[in-house]
Design a protein around this motif. Structure first.
Motif, mmCIF file in Angstrom:
data_model
loop_
_atom_site.group_PDB
_atom_site.id
_atom_site.type_symbol
_atom_site.label_atom_id
_atom_site.label_comp_id
_atom_site.label_asym_id
_atom_site.label_seq_id
_atom_site.Cartn_x
_atom_site.Cartn_y
_atom_site.Cartn_z
ATOM 1 N N VAL A 179 20.072 4.910 52.913
ATOM 2 C CA VAL A 179 19.697 3.877 51.946
ATOM 3 C C VAL A 179 18.801 4.488 50.877
ATOM 4 O O VAL A 179 17.998 5.385 51.134
ATOM 5 C CB VAL A 179 18.967 2.661 52.576
ATOM 6 C CG1 VAL A 179 19.906 1.837 53.413
ATOM 7 C CG2 VAL A 179 17.747 3.066 53.353
ATOM 8 N N TYR A 180 18.964 3.986 49.671
ATOM 9 C CA TYR A 180 18.110 4.399 48.567
ATOM 10 C C TYR A 180 17.054 3.319 48.408
ATOM 11 O O TYR A 180 17.374 2.131 48.318
ATOM 12 C CB TYR A 180 18.940 4.542 47.292
ATOM 13 C CG TYR A 180 18.132 5.138 46.169
ATOM 14 C CD1 TYR A 180 17.946 6.516 46.096
ATOM 15 C CD2 TYR A 180 17.520 4.327 45.228
ATOM 16 C CE1 TYR A 180 17.176 7.072 45.081
ATOM 17 C CE2 TYR A 180 16.743 4.875 44.220
ATOM 18 C CZ TYR A 180 16.570 6.247 44.144
ATOM 19 O OH TYR A 180 15.803 6.792 43.159
ATOM 20 N N ASN A 181 15.806 3.716 48.386
ATOM 21 C CA ASN A 181 14.729 2.742 48.280
ATOM 22 C C ASN A 181 14.430 2.473 46.796
ATOM 23 O O ASN A 181 13.847 3.309 46.108
ATOM 24 C CB ASN A 181 13.486 3.296 48.999
ATOM 25 C CG ASN A 181 12.413 2.249 49.151
ATOM 26 O OD1 ASN A 181 12.323 1.334 48.331
ATOM 27 N ND2 ASN A 181 11.598 2.385 50.190
ATOM 28 N N LEU A 182 14.855 1.312 46.347
ATOM 29 C CA LEU A 182 14.704 0.983 44.923
ATOM 30 C C LEU A 182 13.257 0.680 44.564
ATOM 31 O O LEU A 182 12.864 0.705 43.408
ATOM 32 C CB LEU A 182 15.564 -0.251 44.576
ATOM 33 C CG LEU A 182 17.060 -0.094 44.786
ATOM 34 C CD1 LEU A 182 17.738 -1.452 44.920
ATOM 35 C CD2 LEU A 182 17.649 0.665 43.620
ATOM 36 N N TYR A 183 12.492 0.341 45.581
ATOM 37 C CA TYR A 183 11.090 -0.042 45.383
ATOM 38 C C TYR A 183 10.238 1.213 45.167
ATOM 39 O O TYR A 183 9.367 1.262 44.331
ATOM 40 C CB TYR A 183 10.653 -0.802 46.624
ATOM 41 C CG TYR A 183 9.481 -1.734 46.456
ATOM 42 C CD1 TYR A 183 9.452 -2.666 45.433
ATOM 43 C CD2 TYR A 183 8.428 -1.699 47.365
ATOM 44 C CE1 TYR A 183 8.392 -3.535 45.302
ATOM 45 C CE2 TYR A 183 7.368 -2.569 47.248
ATOM 46 C CZ TYR A 183 7.349 -3.489 46.211
ATOM 47 O OH TYR A 183 6.302 -4.356 46.097
ATOM 48 N N GLU A 184 10.538 2.266 45.961
ATOM 49 C CA GLU A 184 9.714 3.483 45.911
ATOM 50 C C GLU A 184 10.443 4.665 45.312
ATOM 51 O O GLU A 184 9.881 5.757 45.236
ATOM 52 C CB GLU A 184 9.309 3.877 47.338
ATOM 53 C CG GLU A 184 8.389 2.900 48.014
ATOM 54 C CD GLU A 184 8.167 3.270 49.472
ATOM 55 O OE1 GLU A 184 8.832 4.194 49.970
ATOM 56 O OE2 GLU A 184 7.323 2.616 50.103
ATOM 57 N N ASN A 185 11.748 4.492 44.947
ATOM 58 C CA ASN A 185 12.582 5.596 44.494
ATOM 59 C C ASN A 185 12.584 6.744 45.493
ATOM 60 O O ASN A 185 12.229 7.884 45.170
ATOM 61 C CB ASN A 185 12.122 6.102 43.123
ATOM 62 C CG ASN A 185 12.796 5.323 42.013
ATOM 63 O OD1 ASN A 185 13.976 4.972 42.132
ATOM 64 N ND2 ASN A 185 12.068 5.027 40.971
ATOM 65 N N SER A 186 12.947 6.430 46.718
ATOM 66 C CA SER A 186 13.080 7.498 47.695
ATOM 67 C C SER A 186 14.393 7.312 48.427
ATOM 68 O O SER A 186 15.037 6.267 48.345
ATOM 69 C CB SER A 186 11.898 7.502 48.659
ATOM 70 O OG SER A 186 11.877 6.297 49.360
#
Ligand code: G4P
Length: 526
Positions: A179-186
């Protein structure tokens, strides 16, 4: 001040789902992350263990359904987390609805293959009614499920709530990458069965970062970039206030059984989910930070041993500090009560506590004086709102099979309905009608009346469709209605009149004939 500190630390929530979406698995993963349990499988085995030793009935064992709603508390990252578990079986939906009145937020689990299912919709209705903040976790991404965008559309449409993805899956099923974390850009890469929390966490400055190609096959990178562009174009940025007001649900993707996407969910949850703030009482708004203690009972568990017919009342603290052995006012009975052994629930253990804070749920020993909805305070007469009865869906008349045991039957049925197992309506002439959400409760009632109260009964089906609580400022009209329809009128546990309608059509006619009366589907109306 200690009270403020303790309140800010607390997050009390429920995990809800249609059965089989992964609620138990997710609960267990939260407990594992919190260090409250050491091995996977503990929550499930706890379920079995519990029913075998302390709790409930043979019926539960026989049918393999978890009837109980329990509480699991643990510490994580300096926070005190209280998870209120809810029975997944639809026949116990009322129990779940009541539990939802005691939480500050909810995590809703959706199966990515099945999307929004029947129970999901009903549970969300209750959350909407109370403006409960909801986080959605789309589970089982390791399976070939539906397209994520399609799922988001379905969520918005069927659950009537705006959604905003905060993580995004890179492919799914066999080719699920992470998963790409859209909140933290990780980026969090998927390894099936992975049990470590941070193992595969890669920091990426933005989705265009060439670093991405190092970790994810090129075709998936392109798709991810396109998806993110689309998300940013279509969805408004996440706004915490909207989430707190129950208007916007952030969405996470993952796979609970593989421990995947849980860290993102849990840590964002800890950042955005509300701590206890306030609760509306009939008299006034009660703030969590008020010094005098107040709280209410939202559930009662019976000990099924007929020789020890004591009960545990689940008490939610709304304000102030609760202290062991201190006298509090039972507002309905107007009497002083105190508790020498209140319990906290820590993961799978119960322990006696000396104090508790707003947001906490504690178990109070009860010998029959507490009912669902009862309030304890330091003297003020408060009645908390938001613990309504919902209209049952199945109605049956209670018939005594042994006239010598009328007293036992009366007592048994009163106590069981006080526990919230079913609703009791009494008609003119003392005819007792039992209303439930599912058939299963009738078996439970019959079984418990026989085993605990030595009373035998039969149920005869009634053709009622729904119960409507009737009110009206035009007293004459109300009286006339109650008189004319007396065959379909009954009183609920608080002696409020209820119209038992045989169909929607009957209700429509009643509304037309008595335009100044209001018909409500729950026992609480504002
Ligand atoms: P519930 O409490 O919502 O009813 O669901 P529960 O967690 O019991 O999960 C239902 C089933 O879904 C379980 O399988 C569980 O292992 C499986 N499951 C949960 N999360 C995931 C996931 O991320 N991916 C996949 N593929 N499956 C998942 P079961 O066969 O019913 O039980 P079990 O014998 O595997 O424990």
């Amino acid at each position: 001040m200690e009270l403020h500190k303790e309140i800010a630390r607390r997050k009390t929530f429920a995990i809800i789902s249609h059965p089989d979406a992964g609620k138990t698995t997710l609960t267990e993963k939260f407990l594992l992350f919190g260090g409250a349990i050491q091995t996977a499988g503990a929550v499930k085995s706890n379920k079995i263990h519990k029913s075998a030793t302390s709790d409930f009935m043979e019926i539960e064992k026989q049918r393999g359904i978890s009837v109980a709603t329990s509480v699991m508390g643990f510490e994580y990252g300096g926070k005190r987390i209280n998870i209120l578990d809810t029975p997944g079986h639809k026949d116990f939906a009322e129990d779940t609805y009541r539990t939802l009145t005691a939480v500050d937020s909810v995590v809703l689990v959706i199966d990515c293959v099945k999307g929004v299912e029947e129970q999901t919709g009903r549970l969300m209705e209750v959350c909407r009614m109370r403006h409960t903040p909801v986080i959605i976790f789309i589970n089982k991404m390791d399976r070939e499920g539906r397209d994520p965008f399609e799922l988001l559309d379905e969520l918005e449409h069927k659950l009537e709530i705006q959604v905003r993805p905060l993580t995004w899956p890179i492919s799914q099923g066999q080719s699920f990458q992470g998963v790409y974390n859209l909140y933290e850009n990780s980026l969090n890469l998927f390894r099936p069965g992975s049990s470590k929390i941070n193992e595969n966490l890669i920091s990426i400055s933005n989705p265009l970062d060439p670093e991405l190609e190092k970790w994810v096959p090129e075709s998936h990178c392109c798709k991810l970039r396109d998806d993110i562009a689309l998300i940013e174009g279509v969805y408004e940025p996440f706004e915490r206030e909207l989430y707190r007001d129950g208007l916007l649900a952030p969405v996470f993707f993952g796979s609970a059984v593989n421990n995947f996407g849980i860290r993102e969910l849990l840590e964002t949850f800890l950042t955005i989910a509300p701590s206890p703030e306030k609760r509306e009482a009939e008299e006034r708004m009660v703030l969590a930070e008020e010094t005098p203690m107040s709280g209410f009972v939202f559930k009662i568990h019976a000990n099924l041993d007929p020789n020890h017919r004591d009960r545990t009342a689940f008490f939610k603290i709304c304000s102030g500090r609760f202290e062991r052995n201190r006298f509090y006012t039972h507002t309905r009975l107007q009497k002083k009560v105190r508790f020498s052994s209140p319990t906290h629930f820590m993961a799978n253990e119960k322990s006696i506590i000396d104090d508790a804070w707003p947001g906490d749920v504690i178990g109070l020993y009860d010998n029959g004086s507490l009912k669902i909805g009862d309030t304890l305070t330091e003297g003020e007469a408060l009645h908390f709102r938001g613990i309504p009865s919902f209209s049952p869906e199945i109605f049956k008349a209670l018939e005594n099979r042994d006239p010598m045991k009328q007293k036992q039957l009366d007592k048994g049925i009163r106590q069981l309905t006080e526990e919230g197992l079913a609703q009791l309506f009494i008609q003119f002439g003392n005819r007792k009608i039992i209303g439930t959400v599912g058939e299963l409760q009738f078996d439970v009632i019959k079984f418990r009346l026989e085993h605990e109260y030595n009373a035998q009964c039969d149920f005869s089906p009634l053709r009622y469709h729904k119960a409507f609580w009737v009110t009206g400022t035009n007293e004459e009209m109300l009286e006339e209605f109650l008189r004319r329809k007396s065959g379909a009128i009954a009183l609920d546990r608080d002696e409020q009149p209820v119209f038992l309608a045989e169909s929607e059509w009957m209700l429509k006619v009643a509304r037309e004939d008595y335009p100044e009366l209001q018909f409500h589907t729950t026992s609480e109306f504002s």
